[in-house]
Design a protein around this motif. Structure first.
Motif, PDB file in Angstrom:
ATOM      1  N   SER A 192       0.822  -1.208   0.000  1.00 29.25           N
ATOM      2  CA  SER A 192       0.000   0.000   0.000  1.00 29.25           C
ATOM      3  C   SER A 192       0.853   1.253   0.000  1.00 29.25           C
ATOM      4  O   SER A 192       0.524   2.249  -0.666  1.00 29.25           O
ATOM      5  CB  SER A 192      -0.933   0.008   1.217  1.00 29.25           C
ATOM      6  N   SER A 193       1.966   1.234   0.735  1.00 26.36           N
ATOM      7  CA  SER A 193       2.871   2.383   0.750  1.00 26.36           C
ATOM      8  C   SER A 193       3.417   2.663  -0.644  1.00 26.36           C
ATOM      9  O   SER A 193       3.540   3.823  -1.057  1.00 26.36           O
ATOM     10  CB  SER A 193       4.014   2.139   1.733  1.00 26.36           C
ATOM     11  N   MET A 194       3.756   1.611  -1.372  1.00 26.91           N
ATOM     12  CA  MET A 194       4.253   1.787  -2.737  1.00 26.91           C
ATOM     13  C   MET A 194       3.184   2.413  -3.627  1.00 26.91           C
ATOM     14  O   MET A 194       3.455   3.361  -4.377  1.00 26.91           O
ATOM     15  CB  MET A 194       4.711   0.439  -3.306  1.00 26.91           C
ATOM     16  N   VAL A 195       1.964   1.903  -3.543  1.00 22.75           N
ATOM     17  CA  VAL A 195       0.879   2.418  -4.379  1.00 22.75           C
ATOM     18  C   VAL A 195       0.558   3.867  -4.023  1.00 22.75           C
ATOM     19  O   VAL A 195       0.410   4.727  -4.900  1.00 22.75           O
ATOM     20  CB  VAL A 195      -0.365   1.528  -4.231  1.00 22.75           C
ATOM     21  N   ASN A 196       0.469   4.161  -2.723  1.00 26.52           N
ATOM     22  CA  ASN A 196       0.172   5.530  -2.290  1.00 26.52           C
ATOM     23  C   ASN A 196       1.271   6.509  -2.680  1.00 26.52           C
ATOM     24  O   ASN A 196       1.015   7.718  -2.813  1.00 26.52           O
ATOM     25  CB  ASN A 196      -0.035   5.565  -0.783  1.00 26.52           C
ATOM     26  N   SER A 197       2.478   6.026  -2.870  1.00 29.10           N
ATOM     27  CA  SER A 197       3.604   6.881  -3.247  1.00 29.10           C
ATOM     28  C   SER A 197       3.630   7.184  -4.740  1.00 29.10           C
ATOM     29  O   SER A 197       4.474   7.968  -5.191  1.00 29.10           O
ATOM     30  CB  SER A 197       4.922   6.230  -2.831  1.00 29.10           C
ATOM     31  N   GLY A 198       2.739   6.553  -5.512  1.00 31.19           N
ATOM     32  CA  GLY A 198       2.700   6.805  -6.948  1.00 31.19           C
ATOM     33  C   GLY A 198       3.407   5.758  -7.778  1.00 31.19           C
ATOM     34  O   GLY A 198       3.685   5.986  -8.959  1.00 31.19           O
ATOM     35  N   MET A 199       3.679   4.592  -7.202  1.00 30.68           N
ATOM     36  CA  MET A 199       4.333   3.518  -7.951  1.00 30.68           C
ATOM     37  C   MET A 199       3.259   2.635  -8.578  1.00 30.68           C
ATOM     38  O   MET A 199       2.299   2.238  -7.920  1.00 30.68           O
ATOM     39  CB  MET A 199       5.235   2.704  -7.008  1.00 30.68           C
ATOM     40  N   ASN A 200       3.421   2.338  -9.868  1.00 28.47           N
ATOM     41  CA  ASN A 200       2.413   1.529 -10.560  1.00 28.47           C
ATOM     42  C   ASN A 200       2.992   0.243 -11.142  1.00 28.47           C
ATOM     43  O   ASN A 200       2.340  -0.425 -11.945  1.00 28.47           O
ATOM     44  CB  ASN A 200       1.732   2.344 -11.664  1.00 28.47           C
ATOM     45  N   LYS A 201       4.205  -0.109 -10.714  1.00 30.31           N
ATOM     46  CA  LYS A 201       4.810  -1.365 -11.158  1.00 30.31           C
ATOM     47  C   LYS A 201       5.533  -1.994  -9.970  1.00 30.31           C
ATOM     48  O   LYS A 201       6.529  -1.466  -9.486  1.00 30.31           O
ATOM     49  CB  LYS A 201       5.778  -1.129 -12.313  1.00 30.31           C
ATOM     50  N   VAL A 202       4.996  -3.125  -9.499  1.00 24.88           N
ATOM     51  CA  VAL A 202       5.525  -3.782  -8.306  1.00 24.88           C
ATOM     52  C   VAL A 202       5.634  -5.277  -8.581  1.00 24.88           C
ATOM     53  O   VAL A 202       4.681  -5.897  -9.068  1.00 24.88           O
ATOM     54  CB  VAL A 202       4.624  -3.549  -7.077  1.00 24.88           C
ATOM     55  N   ALA A 203       6.788  -5.842  -8.250  1.00 23.66           N
ATOM     56  CA  ALA A 203       6.997  -7.285  -8.370  1.00 23.66           C
ATOM     57  C   ALA A 203       7.174  -7.877  -6.985  1.00 23.66           C
ATOM     58  O   ALA A 203       7.903  -7.335  -6.155  1.00 23.66           O
ATOM     59  CB  ALA A 203       8.218  -7.593  -9.230  1.00 23.66           C
ATOM     60  N   VAL A 204       6.495  -8.981  -6.749  1.00 28.66           N
ATOM     61  CA  VAL A 204       6.665  -9.732  -5.506  1.00 28.66           C
ATOM     62  C   VAL A 204       7.459 -10.981  -5.837  1.00 28.66           C
ATOM     63  O   VAL A 204       6.994 -11.847  -6.584  1.00 28.66           O
ATOM     64  CB  VAL A 204       5.298 -10.103  -4.891  1.00 28.66           C
ATOM     65  N   PHE A 205       8.675 -11.061  -5.305  1.00 28.28           N
ATOM     66  CA  PHE A 205       9.535 -12.221  -5.534  1.00 28.28           C
ATOM     67  C   PHE A 205       9.197 -13.269  -4.481  1.00 28.28           C
ATOM     68  O   PHE A 205       9.659 -13.213  -3.345  1.00 28.28           O
ATOM     69  CB  PHE A 205      11.009 -11.825  -5.472  1.00 28.28           C
ATOM     70  N   ALA A 206       8.366 -14.241  -4.860  1.00 28.22           N
ATOM     71  CA  ALA A 206       7.930 -15.273  -3.940  1.00 28.22           C
ATOM     72  C   ALA A 206       9.029 -16.324  -3.771  1.00 28.22           C
ATOM     73  O   ALA A 206       9.957 -16.422  -4.573  1.00 28.22           O
ATOM     74  CB  ALA A 206       6.649 -15.924  -4.456  1.00 28.22           C
ATOM     75  N   HIS A 207       8.896 -17.115  -2.705  1.00 30.17           N
ATOM     76  CA  HIS A 207       9.906 -18.145  -2.463  1.00 30.17           C
ATOM     77  C   HIS A 207       9.267 -19.461  -2.039  1.00 30.17           C
ATOM     78  O   HIS A 207       9.271 -20.421  -2.785  1.00 30.17           O
ATOM     79  CB  HIS A 207      10.915 -17.662  -1.405  1.00 30.17           C
ATOM     80  N   THR A 208       8.701 -19.523  -0.834  1.00 24.77           N
ATOM     81  CA  THR A 208       8.094 -20.759  -0.349  1.00 24.77           C
ATOM     82  C   THR A 208       6.669 -20.490   0.138  1.00 24.77           C
ATOM     83  O   THR A 208       6.320 -19.373   0.496  1.00 24.77           O
ATOM     84  CB  THR A 208       8.908 -21.353   0.812  1.00 24.77           C
ATOM     85  N   LYS A 209       5.866 -21.547   0.147  1.00 27.50           N
ATOM     86  CA  LYS A 209       4.501 -21.514   0.705  1.00 27.50           C
ATOM     87  C   LYS A 209       3.726 -20.290   0.222  1.00 27.50           C
ATOM     88  O   LYS A 209       3.150 -19.540   1.018  1.00 27.50           O
ATOM     89  CB  LYS A 209       4.572 -21.546   2.237  1.00 27.50           C
ATOM     90  N   TYR A 210       3.690 -20.077  -1.086  1.00 30.77           N
ATOM     91  CA  TYR A 210       3.093 -18.850  -1.611  1.00 30.77           C
ATOM     92  C   TYR A 210       1.696 -19.041  -2.191  1.00 30.77           C
ATOM     93  O   TYR A 210       1.180 -18.166  -2.880  1.00 30.77           O
ATOM     94  CB  TYR A 210       4.007 -18.192  -2.655  1.00 30.77           C
ATOM     95  N   ARG A 211       1.036 -20.177  -1.895  1.00 32.91           N
ATOM     96  CA  ARG A 211      -0.339 -20.346  -2.363  1.00 32.91           C
ATOM     97  C   ARG A 211      -1.252 -19.283  -1.754  1.00 32.91           C
ATOM     98  O   ARG A 211      -2.070 -18.671  -2.455  1.00 32.91           O
ATOM     99  CB  ARG A 211      -0.853 -21.740  -2.008  1.00 32.91           C
ATOM    100  N   SER A 212      -1.124 -19.054  -0.433  1.00 32.51           N
ATOM    101  CA  SER A 212      -1.963 -18.037   0.213  1.00 32.51           C
ATOM    102  C   SER A 212      -1.616 -16.641  -0.290  1.00 32.51           C
ATOM    103  O   SER A 212      -2.476 -15.757  -0.336  1.00 32.51           O
ATOM    104  CB  SER A 212      -1.803 -18.094   1.737  1.00 32.51           C
ATOM    105  N   LEU A 213      -0.370 -16.436  -0.688  1.00 31.89           N
ATOM    106  CA  LEU A 213       0.042 -15.152  -1.259  1.00 31.89           C
ATOM    107  C   LEU A 213      -0.689 -14.894  -2.567  1.00 31.89           C
ATOM    108  O   LEU A 213      -1.206 -13.794  -2.803  1.00 31.89           O
ATOM    109  CB  LEU A 213       1.556 -15.142  -1.472  1.00 31.89           C
ATOM    110  N   MET A 214      -0.725 -15.901  -3.432  1.00 35.83           N
ATOM    111  CA  MET A 214      -1.416 -15.759  -4.713  1.00 35.83           C
ATOM    112  C   MET A 214      -2.903 -15.496  -4.498  1.00 35.83           C
ATOM    113  O   MET A 214      -3.504 -14.656  -5.178  1.00 35.83           O
ATOM    114  CB  MET A 214      -1.236 -17.029  -5.546  1.00 35.83           C
ATOM    115  N   ASP A 215      -3.493 -16.187  -3.533  1.00 38.10           N
ATOM    116  CA  ASP A 215      -4.912 -16.001  -3.259  1.00 38.10           C
ATOM    117  C   ASP A 215      -5.183 -14.593  -2.734  1.00 38.10           C
ATOM    118  O   ASP A 215      -6.186 -13.966  -3.109  1.00 38.10           O
ATOM    119  CB  ASP A 215      -5.374 -17.042  -2.243  1.00 38.10           C
ATOM    120  N   HIS A 216      -4.311 -14.100  -1.865  1.00 44.75           N
ATOM    121  CA  HIS A 216      -4.526 -12.782  -1.268  1.00 44.75           C
ATOM    122  C   HIS A 216      -4.344 -11.654  -2.287  1.00 44.75           C
ATOM    123  O   HIS A 216      -5.155 -10.731  -2.356  1.00 44.75           O
ATOM    124  CB  HIS A 216      -3.564 -12.588  -0.106  1.00 44.75           C
TER     125      HIS A 216
END
Length: 370
Positions: free
Chosen positions: A44-68
């Motif tokens: 949210s801080s990134m979005v509120n700052s005016g950033m419109n391109k964000v990558a999340v580098f996942a590693h382990t147990k990221y099924r709940s991450l994808m769902d969220h």
């Protein structure tokens, strides 16, 4: 205003000691604050700052991450050209799984190369704060820094696992240590690094060529003498949440209205995955004091100084005190919780009592019946 800054939320080998709370989920998706996940704050801080391109580098147990995260629509990051990118670990064989974040940056190099943006912010997910990255970038440019590290002055003992930094009189970082070091300093790194994209790619190439594959430990810390690494001092609330004591402590700090307003609304709102729930129902004879209660709860008993996530049921005669009850938890009639953390969908049967200590809360595993 759009910033010339692309975001990286780095989940690779995050330092964490969360025990059962991360047995089936990554640290980034640990529930926090009645309706949020830890990753919501930096995203949210990134979005509120005016950033419109964000990558999340996942590693382990990221099924709940994808769902969220989904498509990123809850953070307005679902455009065709930019938006949110969830990048799973890229491996040629199983031995690659243990390699550091620089290796994963290299394997997903196209994310950086194809972007016209000049700057990158690399951040972790376990720093609970609300920050304007536009101000960080402004200081970075004004000082002519090679790397700017967001830091916080913290004279008291830090509950979470942190990296300390030592500054000179000009605010330049001259030394850094991991959480197990003994560096005499009141300044902690918030694990947020702003630098030019070209410098990041150069650090990736040169470090990997030397057999080094960790961004901070191998690319930044050994170069404090040759690169101009400056600190940006964050003045707002910070919670370092990567172990059980820090999770419990910083969660209950949200019960202070001043902390709540500062964290969730200044300088911008914190967004999360939207779930449509009915209002909480407070039945006759119920009592709720000094607590944070999400939508969809049904309360017949007494709740004191606690945090209830969505859909929690507190039956008649039950008492919940100084505890955190996650989504769809059930506290049976005349049950007692004191200094406890209940993961999602835990059921406490009638007349059962669970009591932990203020510095060592009792933790119930997800879907456990007691």
């Amino acid at each position: 205003m759009k910033l010339p800054l692309m975001g990286v939320i780095n989940l690779i080998h995050e330092t964490e000691d969360m025990g059962p709370l991360t047995s089936a989920r990554c640290l980034a998706t640990v529930p926090f604050g009645a309706r949020y996940r830890l990753i919501d704050f930096v995203l949210s801080s990134m979005v509120n700052s005016g950033m419109n391109k964000v990558a999340v580098f996942a590693h382990t147990k990221y099924r709940s991450l994808m769902d969220h995260l989904g498509s990123g629509s809850n953070w307005d990051l679902h455009s065709k050209q930019s938006g949110l990118f969830v990048l799973p670990p890229s491996m040629e064989d199983q031995s690659d799984f243990g390699k550091g974040d620089l290796y994963q940056f290299y394997r997903h190099r196209d994310y950086f190369v194809r972007s016209p943006l000049d700057y990158v912010v690399v951040a972790r997910s376990h720093m609970v704060c609300n920050i304007d990255f536009a101000k960080v970038l402004e200081q970075h440019r004004e000082r002519g820094s090679d790397i700017t590290v967001v830091c916080k002055e913290w004279p008291d003992a830090v509950t979470g696992l942190t990296r300390k930094a030592k500054l000179d009189s000009d605010g330049r970082i001259v030394d850094m240590q991991d959480h197990f070091g003994r560096l005499a300093s009141d300044v902690v790194s918030m694990e947020m690094y702003v630098l030019r994209k070209e410098l990041l790619l150069d650090l990736v190439d040169t470090s990997l060529a030397q057999g080094k594959d960790h961004f901070v430990r191998h690319a930044v810390m050994p170069r404090l003498g040759e690169l101009k690494v400056d600190a940006y001092m964050h003045e707002g609330f910070l919670g370092v949440v990567n172990n059980i004591p820090s999770y419990y402590k910083h969660s209950l700090e949200l019960l202070d209205p001043k902390v709540w307003n500062e964290l969730f609304f200044e300088p911008g709102p914190i967004f999360t995955k939207v779930k449509d729930e009915p209002p909480t129902r407070y039945r006759a004879g119920s009592s709720v004091t000094g607590s944070l209660v999400a939508n969809g709860c049904d309360i017949e008993g007494r709740v004191e100084g606690s945090i209830l996530f969505r859909g929690v049921k507190v039956h008649k005669g039950a008492v919940v005190r100084n505890s955190i009850v996650m989504q769809n938890g059930v506290i049976g009639e005349h049950g007692l919780l004191s200094n406890c953390i209940l993961d999602k969908e835990v059921e406490i049967r009638s007349d059962q009592q669970l009591m932990g200590a203020s510095d060592l809360p009792y933790i119930a595993l997800k879907r456990k019946i007691i």
